[in-house]
Design a protein around this motif. Structure first.
Motif, short mmCIF file in Angstrom:
data_model
loop_
_atom_site.label_atom_id
_atom_site.label_comp_id
_atom_site.label_asym_id
_atom_site.label_seq_id
_atom_site.Cartn_x
_atom_site.Cartn_y
_atom_site.Cartn_z
N THR A 112 -5.47 11.15 -4.82
CA THR A 112 -5.78 9.86 -4.21
C THR A 112 -4.51 9.03 -4.14
OG1 THR A 112 -7.28 7.97 -4.27
CG2 THR A 112 -6.57 8.85 -6.41
N MET A 113 -4.63 7.73 -3.98
CA MET A 113 -3.45 6.89 -3.82
C MET A 113 -3.62 5.55 -4.52
SD MET A 113 -2.36 7.48 0.14
CE MET A 113 -3.66 6.43 0.63
N ALA A 158 -6.98 6.57 7.26
CA ALA A 158 -7.64 5.66 6.32
C ALA A 158 -9.15 5.83 6.38
CB ALA A 158 -7.25 4.21 6.62
N GLY A 190 0.81 -1.21 0.00
CA GLY A 190 0.00 0.00 0.00
C GLY A 190 0.84 1.26 0.00
N GLY A 226 -7.68 2.23 -4.95
CA GLY A 226 -6.60 1.45 -4.32
C GLY A 226 -6.93 0.87 -2.97
N GLU A 255 -7.43 -5.20 3.37
CA GLU A 255 -7.94 -3.91 2.92
C GLU A 255 -9.16 -4.16 2.02
OE1 GLU A 255 -7.14 -0.87 3.59
OE2 GLU A 255 -7.84 0.36 1.92
N SER A 315 -9.42 2.61 1.71
CA SER A 315 -8.86 3.77 2.40
C SER A 315 -8.48 4.91 1.46
CB SER A 315 -7.60 3.36 3.17
OG SER A 315 -7.85 2.25 3.97
N THR A 316 -8.53 4.66 0.16
CA THR A 316 -8.08 5.69 -0.77
C THR A 316 -9.26 6.56 -1.24
OG1 THR A 316 -8.33 4.20 -2.68
CG2 THR A 316 -6.19 4.26 -1.61
N THR A 351 -9.49 -5.74 -1.79
CA THR A 351 -8.20 -6.32 -2.17
C THR A 351 -8.21 -7.82 -1.95
OG1 THR A 351 -7.29 -4.29 -1.25
CG2 THR A 351 -5.72 -5.97 -1.97
N GLY A 361 -2.40 2.76 -3.23
CA GLY A 361 -2.74 1.82 -2.15
C GLY A 361 -2.46 0.38 -2.51
N SER A 362 -3.47 -0.47 -2.36
CA SER A 362 -3.31 -1.91 -2.60
C SER A 362 -3.80 -2.30 -3.99
CB SER A 362 -4.12 -2.68 -1.56
OG SER A 362 -5.49 -2.31 -1.67
#
Lengths: 422, 165
Positions: A313-314, A396, A58, A286, A88, A289-290, A91, A316-317
């Motif tokens: 944003t990100m 998150a 992440g 992602g 997550e 949490s994103t 995922t 992440g996973s």
């Protein structure tokens, strides 16, 4: 067009792909053998550094650089811990590696451990995973029986033990220092950093913690060279990634693609488009949490660390959750806030109280029982939580909250009672 | 002594895998739960002694994790994921259907001690939702019809094997 490169998912979905015989029948453990005999540990780290591989859990920290931070005091054991606590929301890709190709992970662990001078590695697997744990544990047993790991790995003088350690239900244990606490037989409370695990980690010893997918890339990188890996994807986001696609798509699943692929290609081609021919409303790029993306943002965005960061944003996973036009964004955030309130470990008051408060306030709002200043109140609580906790769980919860409120504000405001006199 | 010598060997083998005894705590709790169906007070005391830690630490740790049981539960523990991807796929309908069929609400156990129904958070099965975990096995892409078939199978199996010891 160059043929599609698959590093991780070549044998997903193939019966018996998880066995030693299948793995060695397809060239498995040849790279590890070559590495152990021909390469110095530092050369292995250099190759991983050259690949540009970034952590797939992440945070996206460069793996080779992380390895080079490992402290090496004389006479103190060092540990490698593989994070298989995949939890997550959105995922489900590490599960695929563990289920279908656990020997690829073991070969990665062997090469990484050799590079790091580690003689005991732990795989922390989430307690709910049954089939993945069975396949991984069988593979570890086979690896011992065939002399791949143990006293003399692959016939060399290098020694490595691998312990599969089962968690017991706690999202927070995916946070690397909470994972270490849990592995030490404690509650999964995240630790303050510094000291970083590379200096003082498991049992107070230098420890590297890598995600399953990160480690699973290592055999390919050593077989083909760091430069070959770096040539895939984009310049700053090299390689391929396992994208988990779920939600309102026709073909949810795990798809391996090079980084930099347009999000809409993943949704429309890999995922088969939005279900029922409906319009797209929002996409989580992602993991839950994103921050969420609007359809307009989705149109142009590519799936790499830089583009996603530029969009606020990100990566992440890389768990992509697709939502169609009928989805209530208020219901979505209530669902996610329930998750974060449930999973807050309780160590830090701003997170323990804040996640619950956010969830309750938002739930009241959803029921039409909110008050006129709820949106402002929620944003205020979020501000009070961020940066005041040991680990990123509070963030998150607040990051997506803020994104839903900002990007779909009218949906929230429609549920508010009208201000008196307006 | 709550465990037979054979069972004690299982605990001791687990402890030997770790450089420090306390690290085997989660593993030992799993073994105890596998043997008894839940973690008894006697098991907690045994584990505390084995790992040379206070019993209070054992309780503190086991109550932190959602999967350890401290009381007997149904023979079949049906855990339905209700987190976002499964919710988008219709998890609430599946939970309602289960509640109707079993005559209990989520969080309860049927009178015959056969089923416990629980709502759980994401089980990393997001692409195959709605889904549930029965004891350790995943059941994915659920429909009300699949639930009916699953319950019928479990009822038959449960009757054949008698109540959980």
């Amino acid at each position: 067009m160059a043929p599609k490169v698959k590093i991780l998912s070549n044998y997903f979905g193939i019966d018996q792909a998880w066995t030693y015989d299948f793995y060695t029948g397809h060239g498995g453990y040849e790279t590890a053998k070559k590495v152990l005999v021909e390469k110095q540990p530092d050369e292995v780290t250099a190759e991983v550094k050259a690949s540009g591989l970034r952590g797939r859990g992440g945070a996206g920290f460069p793996a080779g650089m992380k390895w080079s931070f490992l402290a090496k005091p004389e006479g103190v054991p060092r540990y490698l811990t593989v994070n298989a606590d995949e939890s997550e929301p959105g995922t489900f890709k590490d599960r695929a590696i563990l289920e279908w190709d656990p020997h690829m992970l073991i070969e990665g662990i062997l090469i990484a451990s050799y590079a790091l001078g580690v003689h005991q590695a732990f795989v922390y697997i989430r307690g709910e995973f049954h089939l993945p744990e069975v396949h991984l544990s069988q593979a570890v047993e086979e690896a011992y029986a065939k002399g791949v790991i143990g006293e003399k790995c692959l016939g060399t003088d290098y020694k490595l033990d691998i312990v599969v350690h089962r968690g017991a239900g706690a999202y927070i244990c995916g946070e690397e220092t909470a994972l270490l606490e849990s592995l030490e037989g404690k509650r999964g409370y995240p630790r303050l950093k510094p000291p970083f695990p590379a200096v003082s980690g498991l049992f107070g010893c230098p420890t590297i913690i890598n995600n399953v997918e990160t480690i699973a890339n290592v055999p390919w990188i050593l077989a083909n060279g760091g430069a070959a890996y770096a040539a895939l994807g984009t310049e700053k986001s090299p390689g391929t990634r396992l994208f988990s696609i779920s939600g309102h798509v026709n073909k949810p699943g795990v798809y391996e693609e090079e980084l930099g692929i347009p999000l809409m290609t993943l949704i429309n081609e890999n995922g088969g488009g939005v279900r029922g021919g409906k319009k797209l409303k929002a996409v989580i790029p992602g993991g839950s949490s994103t921050p969420v993306l609007t359809p307009t943002e989705c149109e142009t965005i590519t799936m790499d660390y830089e583009a996603l960061a530029a969009a606020g944003t990100m990566f992440g996973s890389a768990g992509i959750i697709v939502m169609d036009e009928d989805t209530s964004m208020v219901e979505v955030i209530v669902n996610l806030l329930h998750f974060y309130a449930h999973e807050s470990c309780g160590q830090c008051s701003p997170c323990r109280e804040g996640t619950g408060w956010l969830h309750r306030t938002m739930k009241q709002l959803l029921k039409g029982q909110g008050t006129a200043d709820d949106v402002e109140k929620i944003l205020d609580i979020a501000n009070q939580m961020e940066g005041r906790t040991v680990c990123p769980l509070a963030a998150a919860a607040t990051m997506p909250t803020r994104s839903y409120l900002t990007k779909f504000r009218s949906e929230f405001e429609a549920l508010l009672p009208k201000l008196a006199g307006v | 002594m709550p465990f037979t010598s054979e069972q004690q060997t299982r605990f001791e083998k687990a402890v030997a895998k770790y450089p420090h005894k306390q690290a085997a705590l989660l593993t030992c709790l799993w073994i105890a739960q596998e043997i008894d169906g839940y973690i008894t007070t006697a098991a907690m005391e045994y584990i505390a002694q084995l790992l040379e830690i206070p019993p209070s630490h054992v309780i503190s740790v086991l109550t932190f994790y959602s999967m350890y049981q401290t009381e007997p539960i149904g023979k079949y523990h049906i855990q339905v994921c209700h987190t976002l991807s499964c919710a988008l796929a219709g998890a609430e309908k599946i939970i309602s259907h289960l509640e109707n069929r079993l005559g209990i609400e989520a969080g309860e156990t049927t009178e015959d001690q056969l089923f416990t129904l629980t709502r759980v958070e994401c089980l990393a099965s997001c692409g195959t939702g709605p889904m549930c975990q029965v004891n350790r096995s995943f059941h994915e892409n659920l429909t009300p019809e699949k639930i009916d078939a699953l319950l019928d199978t479990l009822k038959k199996e449960g009757a054949a094997h008698g109540p959980q010891s």
